[in-house]
Scaffold this motif. Structure first.
Motif, PDB file in Angstrom:
ATOM      1  N   ILE A 104      26.947 -22.053  27.593  1.00  0.00           N
ATOM      2  CA  ILE A 104      27.457 -22.284  26.256  1.00  0.00           C
ATOM      3  C   ILE A 104      26.667 -21.389  25.316  1.00  0.00           C
ATOM      4  O   ILE A 104      25.444 -21.506  25.220  1.00  0.00           O
ATOM      5  CB  ILE A 104      27.309 -23.769  25.852  1.00  0.00           C
ATOM      6  N   GLU A 105      27.363 -20.481  24.629  1.00  0.00           N
ATOM      7  CA  GLU A 105      26.674 -19.460  23.836  1.00  0.00           C
ATOM      8  C   GLU A 105      25.783 -20.061  22.765  1.00  0.00           C
ATOM      9  O   GLU A 105      24.731 -19.518  22.423  1.00  0.00           O
ATOM     10  CB  GLU A 105      27.704 -18.528  23.194  1.00  0.00           C
ATOM     11  N   THR A 106      26.188 -21.178  22.173  1.00  0.00           N
ATOM     12  CA  THR A 106      25.414 -21.765  21.078  1.00  0.00           C
ATOM     13  C   THR A 106      24.432 -22.827  21.561  1.00  0.00           C
ATOM     14  O   THR A 106      23.954 -23.634  20.770  1.00  0.00           O
ATOM     15  CB  THR A 106      26.358 -22.379  20.030  1.00  0.00           C
ATOM     16  N   ASP A 107      24.151 -22.849  22.860  1.00  0.00           N
ATOM     17  CA  ASP A 107      23.144 -23.773  23.404  1.00  0.00           C
ATOM     18  C   ASP A 107      21.770 -23.143  23.212  1.00  0.00           C
ATOM     19  O   ASP A 107      21.125 -22.682  24.144  1.00  0.00           O
ATOM     20  CB  ASP A 107      23.423 -24.045  24.876  1.00  0.00           C
ATOM     21  N   LYS A 112      21.124 -16.352  12.007  1.00  0.00           N
ATOM     22  CA  LYS A 112      21.535 -16.519  10.605  1.00  0.00           C
ATOM     23  C   LYS A 112      22.780 -15.712  10.270  1.00  0.00           C
ATOM     24  O   LYS A 112      23.468 -15.995   9.293  1.00  0.00           O
ATOM     25  CB  LYS A 112      20.386 -16.122   9.683  1.00  0.00           C
ATOM     26  N   GLY A 113      23.081 -14.743  11.094  1.00  0.00           N
ATOM     27  CA  GLY A 113      24.268 -13.942  10.843  1.00  0.00           C
ATOM     28  C   GLY A 113      25.562 -14.636  11.225  1.00  0.00           C
ATOM     29  O   GLY A 113      26.660 -14.165  10.889  1.00  0.00           O
ATOM     30  N   LYS A 114      25.469 -15.756  11.922  1.00  0.00           N
ATOM     31  CA  LYS A 114      26.652 -16.503  12.330  1.00  0.00           C
ATOM     32  C   LYS A 114      27.259 -17.194  11.109  1.00  0.00           C
ATOM     33  O   LYS A 114      26.617 -18.047  10.478  1.00  0.00           O
ATOM     34  CB  LYS A 114      26.299 -17.542  13.388  1.00  0.00           C
ATOM     35  N   PRO A 116      30.612 -21.593  15.798  1.00  0.00           N
ATOM     36  CA  PRO A 116      29.464 -20.789  16.239  1.00  0.00           C
ATOM     37  C   PRO A 116      28.217 -20.983  15.389  1.00  0.00           C
ATOM     38  O   PRO A 116      27.131 -20.576  15.806  1.00  0.00           O
ATOM     39  CB  PRO A 116      29.988 -19.354  16.121  1.00  0.00           C
ATOM     40  N   ALA A 117      28.351 -21.584  14.210  1.00  0.00           N
ATOM     41  CA  ALA A 117      27.187 -21.782  13.343  1.00  0.00           C
ATOM     42  C   ALA A 117      26.426 -23.063  13.669  1.00  0.00           C
ATOM     43  O   ALA A 117      25.431 -23.372  13.012  1.00  0.00           O
ATOM     44  CB  ALA A 117      27.628 -21.812  11.872  1.00  0.00           C
ATOM     45  N   TYR A 118      26.891 -23.782  14.682  1.00  0.00           N
ATOM     46  CA  TYR A 118      26.248 -25.045  15.038  1.00  0.00           C
ATOM     47  C   TYR A 118      25.812 -25.006  16.505  1.00  0.00           C
ATOM     48  O   TYR A 118      26.498 -24.449  17.364  1.00  0.00           O
ATOM     49  CB  TYR A 118      27.200 -26.223  14.795  1.00  0.00           C
ATOM     50  N   ARG A 119      24.685 -25.638  16.759  1.00  0.00           N
ATOM     51  CA  ARG A 119      24.080 -25.625  18.095  1.00  0.00           C
ATOM     52  C   ARG A 119      24.764 -26.678  18.973  1.00  0.00           C
ATOM     53  O   ARG A 119      24.745 -27.865  18.650  1.00  0.00           O
ATOM     54  CB  ARG A 119      22.580 -25.904  17.996  1.00  0.00           C
ATOM     55  N   THR A 120      25.307 -26.234  20.083  1.00  0.00           N
ATOM     56  CA  THR A 120      26.076 -27.121  20.966  1.00  0.00           C
ATOM     57  C   THR A 120      25.457 -27.141  22.356  1.00  0.00           C
ATOM     58  O   THR A 120      25.079 -26.092  22.891  1.00  0.00           O
ATOM     59  CB  THR A 120      27.538 -26.640  21.065  1.00  0.00           C
ATOM     60  N   ASP A 146      23.106 -29.748  17.250  1.00  0.00           N
ATOM     61  CA  ASP A 146      23.996 -30.361  16.262  1.00  0.00           C
ATOM     62  C   ASP A 146      25.156 -31.091  16.919  1.00  0.00           C
ATOM     63  O   ASP A 146      25.581 -32.145  16.455  1.00  0.00           O
ATOM     64  CB  ASP A 146      24.558 -29.284  15.321  1.00  0.00           C
ATOM     65  N   ILE A 147      25.676 -30.503  17.988  1.00  0.00           N
ATOM     66  CA  ILE A 147      26.831 -31.075  18.690  1.00  0.00           C
ATOM     67  C   ILE A 147      26.442 -31.289  20.146  1.00  0.00           C
ATOM     68  O   ILE A 147      25.990 -30.363  20.821  1.00  0.00           O
ATOM     69  CB  ILE A 147      28.052 -30.140  18.605  1.00  0.00           C
ATOM     70  N   LEU A 148      26.614 -32.498  20.631  1.00  0.00           N
ATOM     71  CA  LEU A 148      26.297 -32.851  22.008  1.00  0.00           C
ATOM     72  C   LEU A 148      27.592 -33.268  22.702  1.00  0.00           C
ATOM     73  O   LEU A 148      28.213 -34.266  22.324  1.00  0.00           O
ATOM     74  CB  LEU A 148      25.274 -33.982  22.054  1.00  0.00           C
ATOM     75  N   VAL A 149      28.011 -32.485  23.685  1.00  0.00           N
ATOM     76  CA  VAL A 149      29.206 -32.816  24.466  1.00  0.00           C
ATOM     77  C   VAL A 149      28.723 -33.504  25.735  1.00  0.00           C
ATOM     78  O   VAL A 149      28.023 -32.902  26.556  1.00  0.00           O
ATOM     79  CB  VAL A 149      30.024 -31.552  24.803  1.00  0.00           C
ATOM     80  N   VAL A 150      29.083 -34.768  25.890  1.00  0.00           N
ATOM     81  CA  VAL A 150      28.418 -35.617  26.879  1.00  0.00           C
ATOM     82  C   VAL A 150      29.455 -36.395  27.678  1.00  0.00           C
ATOM     83  O   VAL A 150      30.410 -36.939  27.102  1.00  0.00           O
ATOM     84  CB  VAL A 150      27.456 -36.607  26.175  1.00  0.00           C
ATOM     85  N   THR A 151      29.280 -36.459  28.999  1.00  0.00           N
ATOM     86  CA  THR A 151      30.087 -37.389  29.786  1.00  0.00           C
ATOM     87  C   THR A 151      29.647 -38.807  29.431  1.00  0.00           C
ATOM     88  O   THR A 151      28.458 -39.091  29.297  1.00  0.00           O
ATOM     89  CB  THR A 151      29.916 -37.147  31.295  1.00  0.00           C
ATOM     90  N   ALA A 152      30.606 -39.699  29.274  1.00  0.00           N
ATOM     91  CA  ALA A 152      30.321 -41.027  28.732  1.00  0.00           C
ATOM     92  C   ALA A 152      29.281 -41.775  29.550  1.00  0.00           C
ATOM     93  O   ALA A 152      28.460 -42.514  29.005  1.00  0.00           O
ATOM     94  CB  ALA A 152      31.612 -41.840  28.650  1.00  0.00           C
ATOM     95  N   GLN A 153      29.278 -41.567  30.882  1.00  0.00           N
ATOM     96  CA  GLN A 153      28.330 -42.292  31.729  1.00  0.00           C
ATOM     97  C   GLN A 153      26.893 -41.924  31.396  1.00  0.00           C
ATOM     98  O   GLN A 153      25.992 -42.762  31.482  1.00  0.00           O
ATOM     99  CB  GLN A 153      28.612 -42.007  33.206  1.00  0.00           C
ATOM    100  N   VAL A 154      26.654 -40.682  31.002  1.00  0.00           N
ATOM    101  CA  VAL A 154      25.302 -40.267  30.630  1.00  0.00           C
ATOM    102  C   VAL A 154      24.812 -41.049  29.418  1.00  0.00           C
ATOM    103  O   VAL A 154      23.665 -41.509  29.371  1.00  0.00           O
ATOM    104  CB  VAL A 154      25.264 -38.746  30.351  1.00  0.00           C
ATOM    105  N   LEU A 155      25.672 -41.229  28.419  1.00  0.00           N
ATOM    106  CA  LEU A 155      25.279 -42.003  27.240  1.00  0.00           C
ATOM    107  C   LEU A 155      25.098 -43.473  27.589  1.00  0.00           C
ATOM    108  O   LEU A 155      24.150 -44.115  27.112  1.00  0.00           O
ATOM    109  CB  LEU A 155      26.321 -41.847  26.130  1.00  0.00           C
ATOM    110  N   VAL A 156      25.972 -44.015  28.420  1.00  0.00           N
ATOM    111  CA  VAL A 156      25.820 -45.414  28.853  1.00  0.00           C
ATOM    112  C   VAL A 156      24.470 -45.621  29.519  1.00  0.00           C
ATOM    113  O   VAL A 156      23.744 -46.576  29.242  1.00  0.00           O
ATOM    114  CB  VAL A 156      26.966 -45.806  29.812  1.00  0.00           C
TER     115      VAL A 156
END
Length: 1146
Positions: A431-434, A440-442, A522-526, A549-559
């Motif tokens: 993920i490019e924004t990881d 700052k140019g984004k 692209p201006a936010y860290r994912t 800033d943004i966390l894409v998570v499989t639900a079981q991980v959060l559980v």
């Protein structure tokens, strides 16, 4: 004019260097390194990995396959990247790049020449931290050395280290020389290479004048340890001031009494005791020194193990400390606070320390030699689970704590217990924004939306809790991206918490959505988090809350994180987005998360404004499978209540509706009824065998009362259908385990297993070819015949099958009419158009595999090159797919290599699949939501959506009902929206009432479960009723895996070890098989878990009969249903296991 020099691509350069230096490379790398490459097939992996051959020969075979059989472009570049990567071989990577690497042949010969002296005098464990710091060896090498020390003794550990030293770095020999000097064995270094030794010593500063003895950790205590095995009497009673690292003003007083800190850490006791006693460490309750652990880790009564020397090493008396206690020992805050199990990473920071050791290490040191350790050294070597190696004296004490960093669901746990295949190495998706900081140019450009998408996003962008419902392929994720963007901007502008978590069901969806967010935002860290990311990369959700800033998570991980307390509350997020939110119903993991949200909301005094915003995305809410208006409306309201949704957002503006219709496609729908086989000899033959088995059950159960006998009879009228599967599930879960006569259960269970195989074969036969059905039976009978026929029932069941197969070969059976019809459709739609794609949805993995074989073996269809696409929730040996193969299947489908895929439910929703011209639901429909989702896969112009089934089948009736349910949903939605718009206050009150009722029902369910709990249950083999263990003998490690710790259970089990097929970074390994030891049974009960270098049976719950104290029995699939508590595997349990295994050696 001179001709231009030829140019070579990177792959060709690496290939040339590999061929030139292959003989040397074969000496350095391991066969397991090659298996990390994704190119090798399962069969090729088996050819490479053969424990009966030398490793060099295995590597040579693997490289030969790479040269001659692998056709993938970039294979050599991938190999070079592997060598240069983590835990790789920098020296080999340099060679492959064409760099000049000095020969180390001279130094290798020195190791060979002085190998005996090195093994006699060198302390391999002491060298590990120094070599790790210099990156001469890897963590994996260090763990292997330590394992050899624990399992086979220090001699084998030295050998292992000598083998590992020359493999990775160019200047490995110099690193070894420096390390030998650092650990206080300069004489060995001088012996090896006098000239290099003199140069190193000439460059060194003089040693410090004053050092503090390590035994001054403890004052006013007596240590008396002699070769007779007297117990160590260590008393620490004074208060030691512990100052937390990083804080000059804050300190914590911890009282140590009887060697135990007041707060928690048992690991501190072990470390202190070990450091004081050096190599004299022994178990306090045993006369056997812990050096005898060479037999503890792998003890098994069924297999011959490598024996330790007959004469135990006599350990001399330890030196009595003369120094006083050091005043200040700073520790981390985590050491005081504790972790999930009351223990956490403990890092002691000590100034210069000196360990006097004149005799404790035996011949490894000259008399009077000293070893001096720096602060960084001791931080790495404090004996906790977070360290890479243990310090001297602690090296033979197993690690005592592994944090619960990844709780696995019951289904995943049983998968580990059942699986025996190597999983392919995952293909990493970047993920490019990881990143920790965005360039700052984004520029934070607005996510571009169509007008209908703006309408969908309106209320969500205003900060309201919403459910957004729009057709498949309408761009709901883009709508979610815009809501996330507006939310983050607003929160940051107001200096408020800005943290988005986007929840999905599976890993493939997580990476798909993560890549989209990196592109659109692209201006936010994912960052993406899945179970495999946490296991393989040791990157955990809670560690990145502050830096993403943004966390894409499989639900079981959060559980899992919420269960273990690593995530304290959902208020650590400001926005929660649920993808495919129609799943927020009943016991789905989405609801486990939402219930916590609702409970916070219902607590008195809660500031609702402080709760995170909740957004749901779905193509259909459904009506719960009902055609009744009130029932459908209630179903929708319940989902909205679970989501705490103030608005249900759909496209309502007439202009936007027209735009939406242009952007989405409505395929041509058509049911396709097909006549069944006119005469079916194979089905008749199977039913004859089923009747024979029914007669056998009737004959064997004549001692039962009539009512019990009736429930044991086979329902012949529904055999070969899905209804039989439902009956069988109840039969296995309650009927068989509930019978109190062992003999009857022993007869019924193999009968049940045979009936399952015949039923599966009959269902495959109805939908595929006879050869596919026969293959199902052959595979089952092959496995069943592996157990000798000691029981008459087993022999009769085998005779039934043999009689059927001898009576008819079924070679002249006519072709399945449904396959003929589907073949015509595939030929008309797909074969004639090279750009056309198709998906066929089926119910089972077995049928998917059978249809793939049929298409690829049929002359006029083989051009389609069919591929299956099934889920990961099964071992590959049972038809499951790895995530790597799933990704390949989708990529090949998109590129045209596979023009048709046969998929199970895993492909029905969410995944971005190539536009399809044809979608077929083959003898399989479920509900109105799945109907809409799978129909949405037919995205190409003039596409078709077909349901193929036998004439008069319930399948076609069910599909018609689903169509009517969908129509009802489309009528209810505007009605519900109008009510919400016109009566906003009433809707909020109704939401609150629904949520309160749901909470009360959950509380009642918890109370019912509590009342049903018992103190202890008995675990028996489900097949033969043999006693295996009590529930107290089972412990839970890592929050999910259930192991048997009672050593006496080994007598009732047969363990077959094999190469681990799954290894976790924390040290747990899974491999091999566990069987019932009863000669007449021998069914599989699980696999082997190697934890802390000790083997434990890892049980598969569904293979057991669980018996309560009153004698009632039942079978379970998930541990949370078992009517007793299973305790976690603690440090005390570990010590008990060590004690018992040590005592068994004496």
């Amino acid at each position: 004019m001179a001709s231009a020099e030829p140019t070579f691509c990177r792959d060709e350069i690496i290939r040339g260097n590999l061929l030139a230096f292959q003989a040397y490379i074969e000496l350095c790398i391991k066969p397991t390194d090659l298996l990390k490459l994704p190119f090798y097939s399962k069969e090729q992996r088996k050819q490479i990995f053969n424990n009966h051959e030398p490793k060099v020969q295995q590597v040579r075979r693997g490289l030969d396959i790479l040269h001659n059989e692998i056709r993938d472009p970039g294979k050599y570049a991938a190999f070079q990247d592997l060598m240069a990567g983590e835990n790789g071989y920098p020296k080999i990577a340099a060679i492959l790049n064409g760099e000049i690497v000095p020969s180390d042949e001279h130094y290798r010969k020195l190791l060979d020449l002085f190998s005996r002296e090195l093994i006699k005098r060198m302390s391999a464990i002491d060298l590990l931290p120094h070599l790790l710091e210099k990156e001469t060896i890897t963590d994996e090498d260090a763990q292997t050395v330590r394992a050899q020390c624990v399992n086979n003794g220090i001699t084998f550990a030295c050998w292992e280290l000598l083998f590992a030293l020359p493999l990775r770095k160019e200047d490995w020999f110099k690193d070894l020389m420096v390390s030998l000097i650092d650990v206080g064995t300069p004489d060995i270094a001088e012996l090896l290479e006098p000239d290099m030794f003199a140069k190193i010593m000439a460059q060194r500063p003089p040693p410090p004048k004053e050092v503090v003895d390590i035994v001054s950790f403890v004052s006013e205590h007596n240590v008396d340890n002699d070769c007779t095995g007297a117990e160590h009497d260590i008393e620490i009673s004074e208060t030691t001031d512990l100052k937390a690292r990083g804080s000059d003003n804050e300190s914590t007083d911890v009282t140590l009494s009887e060697g135990r800190p007041a707060n928690d850490s048992d690991s501190f006791d072990a470390a202190m005791e070990a450091l004081l006693l050096g190599d004299n460490l022994k178990d306090p309750d045993s006369d056997v020194p812990l050096t005898a652990m060479s037999q503890v880790g792998r003890e098994d009564s069924h297999e011959t193990q490598m024996s330790s020397p007959k004469e135990p090493k006599v350990l001399p008396k330890a030196q009595v400390p003369q120094r006083q206690l050091a005043n200040n020992i700073p520790v981390t805050n985590e050491a005081v606070d504790g972790g999930a199990n009351g223990l956490d990473t403990f890092s002691a920071e000590i100034d210069e320390v000196l360990l006097r050791d004149t005799s404790a290490s035996g011949p490894m040191l000259n008399t009077g030699a000293t070893r001096c350790y720096k602060r960084e050294f001791l931080i790495k070597c404090n004996g906790t689970a977070a360290t890479r190696v243990c310090p001297p004296g602690v090296r033979l004490l197993p690690e005592i704590y592994v944090p619960i960093t990844n709780v696995v669901s019951d289904e995943e746990n049983d998968l580990i217990a059942d699986s025996s295949d190597d999983d392919d190495e995952a293909k990493e998706i970047n993920i490019e924004t990881d990143v920790d900081a965005i360039d700052k140019g984004k520029e934070d450009k607005d996510v571009e939306l169509f007008d209908y998408q703006k309408e969908l996003a309106k209320e969500g962008c205003e900060g309201e809790n919403v459910v957004i419902m729009a057709p498949t392929n309408s761009g709901k994720t883009y709508v979610g991206s815009r809501i996330m963007q507006v939310h983050l901007r607003r929160q940051k502008a107001q200096a408020l918490l800005a943290k988005v978590i986007f929840l999905v069901e599976n890993e493939a969806l997580a990476f798909q959505q993560g890549k989209l967010f990196a592109e659109k935002l692209p201006a936010y860290r994912t960052k993406v988090f899945t179970g495999s990311v946490q296991r393989e990369k040791q990157q955990y959700l809670w560690d990145f809350l502050a830096s993403r800033d943004i966390l894409v998570v499989t639900a079981q991980v959060l559980v899992n994180a919420l269960k273990t307390g690593h995530i304290q509350s959902l208020t650590q997020f400001s926005l929660i987005v649920f993808d495919e939110c129609h799943h927020s119903n009943k016991q789905h993991m989405y609801n486990e998360i939402l219930w916590k949200y609702i409970e916070m909301k219902l607590q008195p005094g809660t500031d609702v404004a402080a709760l995170p915003q909740v957004v749901g995305l779905t193509a259909s809410l459904g009506v719960g499978g009902s055609t009744d208006w009130e029932a459908g409306l209630k179903h929708m309201k319940n989902i909205l209540a679970n989501m705490d949704a103030k608005f249900l957002c759909t496209v309502r503006n007439p202009v936007n509706k027209e735009e939406l219709k242009k952007r989405t496609n409505c395929p041509i729908e058509e049911p396709v009824p097909v006549q069944h086989r006119a005469h079916d000899r194979f089905a008749e033959a199977i039913m004859d065998v089923v009747k024979q088995i029914d007669d056998l059950i009737l004959e064997s159960c004549d001692i039962l009362d009539h009512a019990t006998m009736d429930i044991c009879r086979i329902p012949l009228g529904i055999f070969g259908t899905e209804r039989y599967l439902q009956w069988n599930a109840e039969f296995v879960k309650n009927t068989i385990p509930g019978l109190r006569v062992d003999l009857i259960r022993r007869i019924l269970n193999p009968c049940r297993r045979h009936l399952e195989a015949y039923n599966k074969a009959l269902m495959i036969h109805k939908d595929a070819r006879i050869m596919d059905a026969i293959r199902i039976l052959e595979d089952f009978m092959k496995e069943f015949r592996e157990v000798p026929e000691h029981v008459e029932t087993d022999a009769r069941l085998i005779n039934f099958y043999d009689g059927m197969m001898l009576s008819d070969s079924f070679d002249d059976e006519p072709e399945n009419p449904k396959l003929v019809k589907m073949g015509q459709i595939l030929q008309d739609v797909l074969v004639a158009d090279n750009n056309a794609r198709g998906i066929i949805f089926v119910k089972t993995r077995e049928l998917a595999k059978a249809l793939v074989s049929w298409i690829n073996e049929t002359d006029y269809l083989k051009i389609l090159q069919a591929s299956e696409f099934v889920g990961q929730n099964a071992a590959t040996s049972k038809g499951g797919m790895t995530k790597c193969k799933q990704k390949d299947a989708l990529e090949y489908f998109k590129g045209g290599r596979h023009r048709v895929i046969i998929a199970t439910s895993v492909a029905e929703e969410g995944l971005d699949i190539q536009k399809c011209n044809l979608v077929i639901r083959y003898e399989h429909v479920t509900n109105e939501i799945v109907r809409l989702q799978s129909r949405g896969r037919a995205r190409a112009d003039f596409s078709r959506y077909l349901v193929i089934s036998e004439e008069g089948s319930w399948i076609l009736d069910k599909e018609e009902k689903n169509r009517r349910c969908e129509e009802l949903m489309n009528k209810i939605v505007p009605h519900l929206q109008a009510f919400i718009d016109d009566h906003a206050n009433l809707w909020e009150n109704e939401l609150l009432q629904l949520q309160t009722e749901m909470k009360e029902e959950r509380d009642r369910e918890k109370e019912r479960r509590r009342l049903n709990m018992v103190n202890e249950v008995e675990f028996q083999c489900l097949n033969c009723s043999a006693f295996i263990c009590m529930s107290d003998d089972i412990k839970c490690i890592k929050g999910a895996h259930h192991i048997i710790t009672d050593p006496e259970a080994d007598e009732r089990l047969r363990l077959e070890r094999d190469t681990p097929y799954f290894v976790e970074p924390e040290g747990a390994e899974y491999g091999g098989q566990v069987y019932c030891a009863k000669v007449s049974c021998q069914v599989k009960l699980g696999s082997i878990c190697t934890y802390k270098y000790m083997d434990f049976p890892l049980i598969s719950l569904k293979a057991f009969r669980v018996v309560k104290p009153d004698g009632t029995g039942k079978s379970y699939k998930v541990w949370k249903k078992v009517p007793c508590e299973i305790a976690d595997f603690t440090f005390d349990d570990l010590r008990d296991v060590i004690d018992i295994r040590l005592n068994n050696l004496v």
